[in-house]
Design a protein around this motif. Structure first.
Motif, mmCIF file in Angstrom:
data_model
loop_
_atom_site.group_PDB
_atom_site.id
_atom_site.type_symbol
_atom_site.label_atom_id
_atom_site.label_comp_id
_atom_site.label_asym_id
_atom_site.label_seq_id
_atom_site.Cartn_x
_atom_site.Cartn_y
_atom_site.Cartn_z
ATOM 1 N N GLY A 455 45.174 3.200 -12.730
ATOM 2 C CA GLY A 455 44.539 4.336 -13.399
ATOM 3 C C GLY A 455 43.019 4.128 -13.876
ATOM 4 N N PHE A 456 42.590 2.694 -13.846
ATOM 5 C CA PHE A 456 41.285 2.633 -14.313
ATOM 6 C C PHE A 456 40.230 3.379 -13.886
ATOM 7 N N TRP A 457 40.134 3.418 -12.228
ATOM 8 C CA TRP A 457 39.032 3.817 -11.491
ATOM 9 C C TRP A 457 39.081 5.540 -11.777
ATOM 10 N N GLU A 458 40.220 6.199 -11.951
ATOM 11 C CA GLU A 458 40.383 7.396 -12.036
ATOM 12 C C GLU A 458 39.873 8.046 -13.497
ATOM 13 N N GLU A 459 40.097 6.919 -14.337
ATOM 14 C CA GLU A 459 39.757 7.574 -15.901
ATOM 15 C C GLU A 459 38.372 7.112 -16.190
ATOM 16 N N THR A 460 37.647 6.262 -15.335
ATOM 17 C CA THR A 460 36.309 5.856 -15.453
ATOM 18 C C THR A 460 35.576 6.921 -14.448
ATOM 19 N N SER A 461 36.175 7.530 -13.783
ATOM 20 C CA SER A 461 35.216 8.299 -12.517
ATOM 21 C C SER A 461 34.218 9.163 -13.252
ATOM 22 N N VAL A 462 34.294 9.790 -14.327
ATOM 23 C CA VAL A 462 33.431 10.788 -14.961
ATOM 24 C C VAL A 462 32.214 9.849 -15.454
ATOM 25 N N THR A 463 32.473 8.716 -16.299
ATOM 26 C CA THR A 463 31.387 8.321 -17.080
ATOM 27 C C THR A 463 30.921 6.968 -15.928
#
Ligand code: FES
Length: 683
Positions: A455-463
């Motif tokens: 889930g890390f890469w999904e959660e940081t996709s915006v920033t």
């Protein structure tokens, strides 16, 4: 023995006998029980609420009958209908003692209530502000006895509150008459009592009972940011906290470049003074808006700052602080009026208190840390470091406290670092490097997961992953050392030497690749040899400052380390020790004090006694000047190795034995002294 009823107050335990019919507020005052009142017992402010207890109290040797207090009266009835009293509560000024009684004073009815702070180790703030509200009934003017309105107000304060030596300035005088008449000669005054000259100044006056509250600002004026806490002066509650960049940055990033700007440009100091005062006004307006209060209710402001910021705030040319012997215009605390500092966004009679400076390089911010962390009351030897662009360092215990400041530079804040950035969403704040695979995993601000978690890469996709902030770079350098990718002198090994392609050549040295987002148009985040040198310079300055104080004190060990500063809260103790930022102590003896300078400012805002206390403490602190101390350079050079060239780190060796590679192949390494160069002071 007197047959008068016995009154026992809790939680104070104070007790005494009073004639039947004595109001509880009167009994409390005579016993010195801390029970609040703004209206002086007129039944309109509700500050005096108490909770009587009934029944058998063997602990106090008292049985309280149902009729121990007078009956609920019409004033209480009216208040209850209008505002509502909590069940079981009475107004202390209305309820009269009729029999033996046990009376609890709830925390919110105590004048000197304690403000609970989040950090468990931190001192509590006891409320005793310099400015308080007083409701008074003023005699109406009388043709036969001609007196001025101000004189009758002064008489009312003297007779109703025993307050002498009252002063009011012209701006107050110009509004006094309409306010008195609007309030039918009943007014609330905000009265500021000075801890220095015992003068009581009327800061504001409102018709009738003022219920809008009273506020103060605690401001930590740093060279990079200005942080403010808007605080309720009655409860101590922080209503809002906010910060803005210090606009003086455009005149120079660090302290010395601002002093140089003042030296090189006639009127440059005035430009910087105007810029910072304007920024403080903007900040005050914004923070009041955020908290939804009228900025005119801000009647006090406390400042803590380093000496150069101190002088520029006050409109004093800081040129003397740029050269030995670093003379301050004054090291004493200052009590001023808001207009003297052009603070137009707050009440125009607001009082300003600036904490004392310790020395030419050790400012009111360090004094605030001393106020908050109280090294002079410590049983064991504590080293307190406030890590910022300039590190303020205090070492001491009950017997003696020493202080210095050390020019660490901005590297710890992510500045002058190739992939460095300020702490904002997307910045890498924590990093681990696997000692076997040499692969990194990291966490970024704005996401709780590590980069190897689902889930890390999904959660940081915006920033996105945008850079490394201060705590991230400290961890990165320490992790490189722990993983054997960097040697004790600070050299990063090549791919061949380390066995990982993440180490790659960059110019004549090597760098380590943390994350490559270039395929997605993002940055390539690396730790370069230059970054390591910058961190080495910063950490050596910090350690050398601490060592200098230890030399002065004649010790080569401390018992505990406190990391203060907004940044201190995020530094991992283990990584700080691997880096050799701080002396070797058991890991559990490294604690974080959060923003101790800001806390010191809040303490001075909320407690007038703390102002007198810090003025005394500052005089007792031994100042050590790093800039002219020859041993500083020696300590600085020895501290360049990671963790240290000569000082043993036995505690560190016990918990995290470090590998000991050497990557020096005789080429240009930046020098064993880590690019020893003349240090200059920054902040
Ligand atoms: Fe003000 Fe009792 S003292 S209501």
């Amino acid at each position: 023995m007197s047959s008068d009823p016995l009154v026992v107050f809790t939680p104070s335990g104070k007790r005494g006998r009073f004639p039947k019919g004595t109001p509880v507020l009167t009994a409390a005052r005579q016993l010195g029980v801390d029970l609040d009142s703004v209206c002086g017992g007129r039944g309109i402010c509700s500050k005096c609420q108490i909770t009587p207890s009934y029944g058998e109290f063997s602990k106090h040797g008292v049985t309280v009958a149902d009729d121990a207090l007078s009956e609920w009266n019409s004033v209480e009835e009216r208040y209850d209908q209008k505002r509502g009293l909590k069940p079981g509560r009475r107004l202390g000024c209305q309820a009269q003692v009729m029999g033996d009684v046990v009376i609890d004073v709830p925390a919110e009815s105590q004048v000197h209530k304690q403000v609970v702070r989040k950090a468990a180790s931190a001192r509590v703030i006891q409320m005793d502000p310099a400015t308080r509200l007083y409701f008074v009934e003023v005699d109406e003017p009388d043709m036969h006895e001609p007196t001025g309105d101000l004189e009758r107000l002064e008489r009312a304060l003297r007779e109703q509150w025993q307050i002498e030596a009252v002063r009011a300035d012209l701006t107050l005088l110009s509004k006094l008459q309409p306010v008195l008449r609007k309030g039918k000669f009943q007014v609330t005054v905000a009265l500021h009592k000075s801890h220095k000259d015992n003068v009581a100044r009327i800061l504001e006056v409102w018709p009738g009972l003022h219920e809008g509250g009273l506020y103060g600002l605690a401001i930590d004026l740093g060279s990079t940011t200005i942080a403010a806490h808007l605080t309720d002066l009655e409860t101590g509650e922080v209503m809002a906290s906010s910060g803005i960049m210090n606009p003086q940055i455009r005149f120079g990033e660090d302290l010395m470049s601002r002093v140089s700007y003042a030296m090189m440009n006639p009127g440059g100091d005035r430009e910087m003074t105007t810029a910072v005062r304007e920024a403080i006004n903007t900040l005050a307006e914004e923070i009041a808006k955020e908290a939804g209060i009228d900025a005119n209710l801000i009647v006090e402001t406390v400042f803590v700052c380093n000496p150069v910021m101190h002088h520029l705030l006050l409109g004093i040319d800081p040129v003397e602080l740029g050269q030995a012997p670093f003379a301050l215009a004054t090291s004493e605390s200052l009590s001023l009026n808001a207009p003297e500092l052009d603070l137009t966004a707050i009440n125009d009679r607001a009082r300003i208190y600036v904490l004392p400076c310790i020395a030419g390089h050790v400012g009111a911010d360090a004094a605030a840390v001393a106020l908050s962390e109280e090294p002079g009351k410590s049983e064991d030897l504590a080293l307190i470091v406030d890590v910022g662009t300039n590190a303020e360092i205090l070492l001491g215990d009950k017997s003696r406290v020493l202080a210095c400041s050390s020019p660490t530079g901005p590297a710890f804040e992510g500045a002058q670092i190739s992939s460095g950035q300020r702490a904002a969403p997307g910045a890498i704040e924590a990093i681990r490097i696997d000692p076997v695979t040499k692969e990194p995993r990291f966490r970024v601000i704005g996401c709780d997961k590590w980069s190897d978690e689902e889930g890390f890469w999904e959660e940081t996709s915006v920033t996105g992953i945008t850079g490394i902030c201060g705590s991230g770079i400290i961890e990165a350098v320490a992790e490189l050392r722990m993983a054997g990718l960097m040697d004790a002198s600070g050299l990063i090994g090549s791919a061949e030497q380390t066995g990982t392609p993440r180490c790659f050549p960059e110019g004549r040295t090597n760098a380590y690749l943390v994350h490559d987002a270039s395929a997605e148009g993002g940055p390539k985040i690396t730790v370069t040899q230059g970054d390591i040198r910058a961190i080495q310079l910063a950490k050596s300055a910090l350690y050398a400052g601490a060592r200098l104080l230890m030399d002065e004190r004649g010790v080569d060990k401390v018992d505990r380390v406190v990391l203060a500063g907004a940044f201190g809260a995020h530094i991992s103790a283990l990584h700080a020790m691997v880096l050799g930022m701080i002396p070797d102590v058991p890991l559990e003896k490294v604690t974080s004090a959060g923003n101790a300078a800001g806390t010191g400012a809040r303490i001075a805002l909320c407690n007038i006694g703390a102002r007198a206390e810090i003025e005394k403490v500052v005089r007792q602190i031994t100042k050590v000047e790093t800039a002219i101390e020859p041993k500083f350079q020696d300590h600085f050079v020895a501290a360049n190795a990671i963790p240290h060239k000569t000082d043993p780190f036995p505690e560190l060796a016990r918990i995290a034995p470090l590998p000991n590679p050497s990557f020096n192949t005789g080429g240009d390494t930046g020098g064993e002294d880590g690019g020893r160069r003349r240090r200059r002071r920054r902040a």
